[in-house]
Design a protein around this motif. Structure first.
Motif, short mmCIF file in Angstrom:
data_model
loop_
_atom_site.label_atom_id
_atom_site.label_comp_id
_atom_site.label_asym_id
_atom_site.label_seq_id
_atom_site.Cartn_x
_atom_site.Cartn_y
_atom_site.Cartn_z
N GLU A 393 0.85 -1.19 0.00
CA GLU A 393 0.00 0.00 0.00
C GLU A 393 0.88 1.24 0.00
N VAL A 394 0.49 2.22 -0.81
CA VAL A 394 1.19 3.51 -0.80
C VAL A 394 0.60 4.33 0.34
N GLU A 395 1.45 4.72 1.27
CA GLU A 395 0.98 5.49 2.42
C GLU A 395 0.66 6.93 2.01
N ARG A 396 -0.41 7.46 2.55
CA ARG A 396 -0.77 8.85 2.31
C ARG A 396 -0.09 9.74 3.35
N GLY A 397 0.22 10.96 2.96
CA GLY A 397 0.85 11.91 3.87
C GLY A 397 -0.16 12.52 4.82
N GLU A 398 0.30 13.47 5.64
CA GLU A 398 -0.58 14.12 6.62
C GLU A 398 -1.75 14.83 5.96
N ASN A 399 -1.55 15.25 4.71
CA ASN A 399 -2.63 15.94 3.98
C ASN A 399 -3.56 14.94 3.28
N LYS A 400 -3.36 13.64 3.56
CA LYS A 400 -4.16 12.55 2.98
C LYS A 400 -3.93 12.40 1.48
N SER A 408 6.56 6.36 -6.30
CA SER A 408 7.75 5.85 -6.99
C SER A 408 8.47 4.81 -6.14
N ARG A 409 8.57 5.07 -4.84
CA ARG A 409 9.26 4.16 -3.93
C ARG A 409 8.55 2.80 -3.88
N ALA A 410 7.22 2.83 -3.83
CA ALA A 410 6.45 1.58 -3.76
C ALA A 410 6.60 0.77 -5.05
N ILE A 411 6.57 1.46 -6.18
CA ILE A 411 6.73 0.77 -7.47
C ILE A 411 8.11 0.13 -7.58
#
Length: 459
Positions: A393-400, A408-411
């Motif tokens: 899962e790609v984590e969302r930042g504080e701004n959702k 890019s990191r997840a891919i």
């Protein structure tokens, strides 16, 4: 009222279908209808009049599946001409629920006239009472996950976030849950959904008043949740249909896709599709594209034009087209997702983890990157990433929001052949695919499901 049926394959049922007015419900109900009609059972499919032409091509057995049109009453607040959730913002869908409730007399007249053995429904909480009066069995048929139903509880807007997110007693998989930043998805249970009803009250009534519960799943993926619901609703039959995906046609991928994909090495292309119902903000759309660019890998992105744009081309980041020419393609129309997932050049699939898409990628050989958007997708994602460990899962930042760096990191993580995490994901997914791809698994589920319905009818 007891139906005179013998429990064998010659006992043909007549089933009425009355799904929520959304294509994400019409289509799964119709897929199930096709599976049942294939076995000789008759279907009366109730739906808004204007929706019928859009579904006729999906009806594989018009001799056994009859569409019965409903006329939606006028409801103040509902956009003119609206007959489904398409084009109706979430905050206005309570008016669509009122319109559905306003068809009650029509539904009663149809059921009285056609006299089906069973009626399948979801949002129409009044259907079981109506069916009982007519001697018809009612089946609550959920097109979303058993996880989502396992977590439903009484919620008020005054409740603290920690109370809203607290898992119910006996919940089987504590890693499959909402995050604190996703509390709004649970608070939605307290939102009005119809006249004088919250969403939670509507669904809870629909479930409690039914004669049986049915889910579009396999025990092989959601077994613990099926057992939990059986325990929670003790005495009520829990029937499983399997995902009921349509049979893959022998059609081939169009030359335009084959020609483009064939330029690249096997398993090297990243494919992204969020479905036609997902419309991003322009800044989110651009950030995603920059994430694919940053990955350095070839990519095919199929997204609906973002809000305020009529084409994807006008929404592209400045200079993006020139920088990715030859390795990146952004497409704004419909794409044959299932066929694309089978192309040998596709190595990674980035998606929202919608329930139908989830079953498609579990039967593919791609690495999976998930960016859930709504409540059901969030739980699907946690099951895939945290419990079954077949995706990231790609984590969302504080701004959702999703950042290009995180995407890019997840891919790169799942596409790195030397990554231990990538190897584990691939191995887990291959094992699960082997189980799910058994030729007769769906057939077994449908046969058992029909047997369960026949048992229910003669009770």
């Amino acid at each position: 009222m007891m139906k005179n049926l013998d429990l064998n394959n010659s006992s043909k049922l007549h089933i009425a279908m009355f799904p929520w007015f959304a294509f994400g419900h019409f289509i799964p109900y119709l897929h199930l209808s096709n599976k049942l009609a294939e076995k000789g059972h008759k279907i009366s499919f109730l739906l808004p009049k204007g929706i019928q032409p859009k579904l006729e091509q999906t009806n594989q057995h018009p001799n056994l599946i009859q569409f019965i049109p409903l006329l939606l009453p006028h409801v103040d607040g509902l956009p003119p001409g609206a007959e489904s959730t398409s084009g109706v913002p979430m905050h206005l869908q309570k008016y669509l629920a009122m319109a559905l409730d306003g068809t009650r007399q029509q539904v009663e007249a149809i059921l009285s006239c056609h006299k089906p053995d069973l009626v399948f429904y979801d949002v129409g909480h009044w259907v079981p009472t109506l069916a009982r009066q007519l001697g018809i069995k009612s089946v609550y048929y959920a097109v979303v996950s058993t996880m989502a139903h396992s977590i439903i509880k009484k919620v008020t807007k005054e409740m603290a976030v920690e109370d809203v997110l607290e898992l119910p007693p006996g919940y089987p998989c504590p890693t499959v849950k909402f995050k604190a930043s996703e509390a709004d998805a649970v608070y939605f249970l307290a939102e009005p959904f119809g006249d004088g009803l919250t969403f939670e009250e509507r669904i809870t009534t629909s479930i409690q008043q039914s004669d049986a519960l049915a889910f579009r799943t396999y025990r092989e993926t959601e077994g613990p949740f099926c057992d939990y619901l059986a325990q929670k609703h003790h005495g009520k039959s829990i029937l499983l249909t399997g995902p009921c995906l349509p049979e893959t046609k022998t059609q081939q991928l169009e030359d335009k896709w084959v020609d483009w994909l064939s330029k690249f090495e096997p398993k090297s292309v990243v494919f992204c599709s969020f479905g036609s119902q997902s419309i991003l903000q322009k800044d989110e759309f651009q950030e995603l594209l920059l994430g694919f660019e940053l990955s350095g890998l070839p990519f095919l992105v199929a997204l609906t034009p973002p809000q305020g744009c009529t084409t994807v081309e006008e929404a592209l980041p400045q200079g993006f087209e020139e920088r990715v020419r030859g390795r990146g393609l952004v497409y704004g129309g419909w794409v044959p997702q299932e066929l694309l997932l089978k192309h040998p050049s596709i190595g990674c699939f980035v998606n929202h983890c919608g329930y139908g898409t989830m079953w498609e990628f579990l039967l593919s050989d791609c690495q999976i990157v998930l960016i859930p958007e709504n409540a059901d997708q969030m739980l699907n994602t946690r099951l895939m990433a945290n419990e079954l460990k077949v995706a990231v899962e790609v984590e969302r930042g504080e701004n959702k929001k999703i950042s290009k760096e995180d995407l890019s990191r997840a891919i790169k993580l799942v596409m790195d052949k030397d990554s231990e995490i990538a190897r584990v994901l691939k191995s887990n997914r291959a094992k699960l695919k082997e189980t799910l791809a058994k030729g007769d698994l769906q057939e077994q589920y449908i046969n058992n499901f029909i047997q369960g319905l026949q048992n229910l009818v003669i009770k």
